[in-house]
Every structure is written in C-alpha cells, then in structure tokens.
Motif scaffolding. Sequence first.
Motif, PDB file in Angstrom:
ATOM      1  N   TYR A  81       0.836  -1.210   0.000  1.00  0.00           N
ATOM      2  CA  TYR A  81       0.000   0.000   0.000  1.00  0.00           C
ATOM      3  C   TYR A  81       0.867   1.255   0.000  1.00  0.00           C
ATOM      4  O   TYR A  81       0.614   2.206  -0.738  1.00  0.00           O
ATOM      5  CB  TYR A  81      -0.904  -0.013   1.226  1.00  0.00           C
ATOM      6  CG  TYR A  81      -1.851   1.168   1.302  1.00  0.00           C
ATOM      7  CD1 TYR A  81      -3.022   1.184   0.550  1.00  0.00           C
ATOM      8  CD2 TYR A  81      -1.566   2.268   2.105  1.00  0.00           C
ATOM      9  CE1 TYR A  81      -3.883   2.277   0.608  1.00  0.00           C
ATOM     10  CE2 TYR A  81      -2.413   3.352   2.171  1.00  0.00           C
ATOM     11  CZ  TYR A  81      -3.579   3.353   1.418  1.00  0.00           C
ATOM     12  OH  TYR A  81      -4.433   4.421   1.469  1.00  0.00           O
ATOM     13  N   TYR A  85       0.498   2.825  -3.714  1.00  0.00           N
ATOM     14  CA  TYR A  85      -0.608   3.771  -3.695  1.00  0.00           C
ATOM     15  C   TYR A  85      -0.239   5.159  -3.173  1.00  0.00           C
ATOM     16  O   TYR A  85      -0.726   6.170  -3.686  1.00  0.00           O
ATOM     17  CB  TYR A  85      -1.767   3.197  -2.867  1.00  0.00           C
ATOM     18  CG  TYR A  85      -2.459   2.040  -3.546  1.00  0.00           C
ATOM     19  CD1 TYR A  85      -3.516   2.254  -4.419  1.00  0.00           C
ATOM     20  CD2 TYR A  85      -2.037   0.734  -3.346  1.00  0.00           C
ATOM     21  CE1 TYR A  85      -4.151   1.195  -5.054  1.00  0.00           C
ATOM     22  CE2 TYR A  85      -2.649  -0.337  -3.991  1.00  0.00           C
ATOM     23  CZ  TYR A  85      -3.706  -0.102  -4.839  1.00  0.00           C
ATOM     24  OH  TYR A  85      -4.315  -1.150  -5.483  1.00  0.00           O
ATOM     25  N   LYS A  86       0.603   5.262  -2.145  1.00  0.00           N
ATOM     26  CA  LYS A  86       0.922   6.578  -1.584  1.00  0.00           C
ATOM     27  C   LYS A  86       2.423   6.742  -1.306  1.00  0.00           C
ATOM     28  O   LYS A  86       2.807   7.110  -0.195  1.00  0.00           O
ATOM     29  CB  LYS A  86       0.142   6.795  -0.282  1.00  0.00           C
ATOM     30  CG  LYS A  86      -1.349   7.025  -0.454  1.00  0.00           C
ATOM     31  CD  LYS A  86      -1.979   7.381   0.892  1.00  0.00           C
ATOM     32  CE  LYS A  86      -3.419   7.809   0.733  1.00  0.00           C
ATOM     33  NZ  LYS A  86      -4.014   8.203   2.045  1.00  0.00           N
ATOM     34  N   SER A 106      -2.714  -3.506   0.834  1.00  0.00           N
ATOM     35  CA  SER A 106      -2.823  -3.803  -0.592  1.00  0.00           C
ATOM     36  C   SER A 106      -2.799  -5.308  -0.798  1.00  0.00           C
ATOM     37  O   SER A 106      -1.891  -5.994  -0.294  1.00  0.00           O
ATOM     38  CB  SER A 106      -1.655  -3.152  -1.351  1.00  0.00           C
ATOM     39  OG  SER A 106      -1.458  -3.753  -2.625  1.00  0.00           O
ATOM     40  N   ASP A 236      -9.465   4.698  -6.107  1.00  0.00           N
ATOM     41  CA  ASP A 236      -9.001   5.494  -4.968  1.00  0.00           C
ATOM     42  C   ASP A 236      -9.029   6.969  -5.348  1.00  0.00           C
ATOM     43  O   ASP A 236      -8.499   7.363  -6.405  1.00  0.00           O
ATOM     44  CB  ASP A 236      -7.581   5.073  -4.583  1.00  0.00           C
ATOM     45  CG  ASP A 236      -7.531   3.628  -4.113  1.00  0.00           C
ATOM     46  OD1 ASP A 236      -7.943   3.361  -2.987  1.00  0.00           O
ATOM     47  OD2 ASP A 236      -7.081   2.771  -4.912  1.00  0.00           O
ATOM     48  N   LEU A 239      -5.929   8.732  -6.466  1.00  0.00           N
ATOM     49  CA  LEU A 239      -5.289   8.267  -7.692  1.00  0.00           C
ATOM     50  C   LEU A 239      -6.180   8.450  -8.913  1.00  0.00           C
ATOM     51  O   LEU A 239      -5.721   8.853  -9.976  1.00  0.00           O
ATOM     52  CB  LEU A 239      -4.919   6.781  -7.562  1.00  0.00           C
ATOM     53  CG  LEU A 239      -3.716   6.416  -6.697  1.00  0.00           C
ATOM     54  CD1 LEU A 239      -3.562   4.897  -6.631  1.00  0.00           C
ATOM     55  CD2 LEU A 239      -2.446   7.041  -7.252  1.00  0.00           C
ATOM     56  N   MET A 248      -5.475   1.624 -10.659  1.00  0.00           N
ATOM     57  CA  MET A 248      -4.216   1.039 -10.193  1.00  0.00           C
ATOM     58  C   MET A 248      -4.386  -0.465  -9.990  1.00  0.00           C
ATOM     59  O   MET A 248      -3.498  -1.262 -10.325  1.00  0.00           O
ATOM     60  CB  MET A 248      -3.778   1.705  -8.883  1.00  0.00           C
ATOM     61  CG  MET A 248      -2.555   1.055  -8.244  1.00  0.00           C
ATOM     62  SD  MET A 248      -1.068   1.132  -9.282  1.00  0.00           S
ATOM     63  CE  MET A 248      -0.523   2.809  -8.921  1.00  0.00           C
TER      64      MET A 248
END
Length: 281
Positions: A81, A85-86, A106, A236, A239, A248
Amino acid sequence: MLTHPQFDPIALDIPIPLLDKHLQIHWYGLTYLVAFGLFLFLARLRVKKPWFAQAGWTARDVEDLLFFGVVGVVLGGRLGYVLFYKPAYYASHPLEVFAVWKGGMSFHGGLLGVVAAMAVFAWLRQRHFWQVTDLIAPCVPTGLASGRMGNFINGELWGRAADPSLPWAMVFPQAGPEMMPRHPSQIYQFLMEGLLLFVLLWIYGRKPRGLGQVSGAFLFGYGVFRFIAEYFREPDNFLGLLALNMSMGQWLCVPMILAGAAIWAWGSRQPVPTVAAGGRA
C-alpha cells in the motif's frame, strides 16, 4: 435501490471491570480469524492428497505455513500500500508507515509478501517453491472472500455509480452527501475472486497437476476476476483512473495475468506427480 445497513464495526464489546476498560473486537479482525481458520481446514485436506502425502507433507507443516503466510500478508500488504498507492505521502511521513491502525493494505503487496514468505519456507524445509504454492493456492480464495465481507460490513471500498433501476444498487452514506446509488463491488469481489475462484481451483486441484500449474491458475484467475471487478469499484480518490482509463488495481493485475499464464504453460511441460498403488487421487 438499497441502503448499506451501516453495521457497527465493533462486533463484541466486552467490559473489563477490574481495569475499567472495554475489550473491543472488530468485525474486520474476525474476518481475518475466519480466513486463517478456513486456510487451516482446507490445507489440512490438501496435504492428505496422495501426491502431497507421499512427498511427506503433514498437518504440522500446514500450521507452519499459516504462520509464515500471516507474517508475509501483513508486512507485504502494508508495504504494498505504501509503495503502490501513496509513496510520496509516506516518503514525507515515514513514521506513519507503521500506523497500521489507520488502515491501508494492498492485496497485491500482500501477495508479494506471501510469495516471499513461501520462498523462505521452501528454502528452510528444502522443498520446491512451486510445490509449496501449489499446495496453498486453492486454500487462499476463501480468505479473500472473508476479507471482502469485512469490507462490506465496514462500508468501505464501495463501487462506482450505478443505475438506480439496478435492483441491488446500494447507497453508501459514508461515500458522500450526494447519496448516489452504487455497485456493491465488495459483494462482486466476494463472489468472483472469492467463492467462484475457490470452486474452480478446488476442482482443478483435485487431481495431480504439473509443477506450478495450480499456482499459475490462481494468479491468472484472480487477476482476471479482479480486473473485471475493478470496472465496478470506485477508484481510490487520491489516484483516480490512470492510463487507458484503468485503475491502479487493474494495472497491478496485468502482470499477474501474464505471469499466471506463463507459469501454467511452463507447468504443463513438467511431469505430473504419480500416485502409488492403492492411493486415491
């Protein structure tokens, strides 16, 4: 049109008078417990298959596999994750990488973590990596199904906007004040990458297969079902949709699908385990 039931995320609230505190058990934690229990039950059935029993697999091995898997899924899920993602946010707030109670896991990262954990297990026990993953692959989707039920109970990871005429379209109040009907994508994922994938893999794995074929079938099947489900799941918000209007999650599924097909094709050229006389496949 339906409305999400707004379950209380706390399943049990047990008072502890001596400490003047409460022990709170969340539904999401219980779904993890169910997932681990189902894995133990199903994997113990798998090791009784003649080709695994003849290779020396036991119920004790299953318990050790669960331990390795839990460590892998937790560490991999969190790191996945953070990295997928970040990455920019956690690069600026490195200590929050450890704040797992704030959420952020994730599946794809968890999968990589489990793969790494199984590689360590195989190395320590001197077993072939693909034999290890072929054993556990059909036992994983029920755990995924349990996790998706946890997502639904929490009212998180909701779906994209749906036609109000869709009988099962659902309003998730926590999704925003507009109260628009949405696809209950958690249920779609529960049915596809959970129950359906489990049934297909369990049937496929009932007979001896070439080394890596069951593992390849899992990667391919999950990748396809997750890719489809992502068309109904809200991306998300930090994103949105990426290149080719794909999320993603979909982009992460592409290498899974390709790798699964390649591993299955490679496995089709490997010798199929033989069953000794008197054994049942």
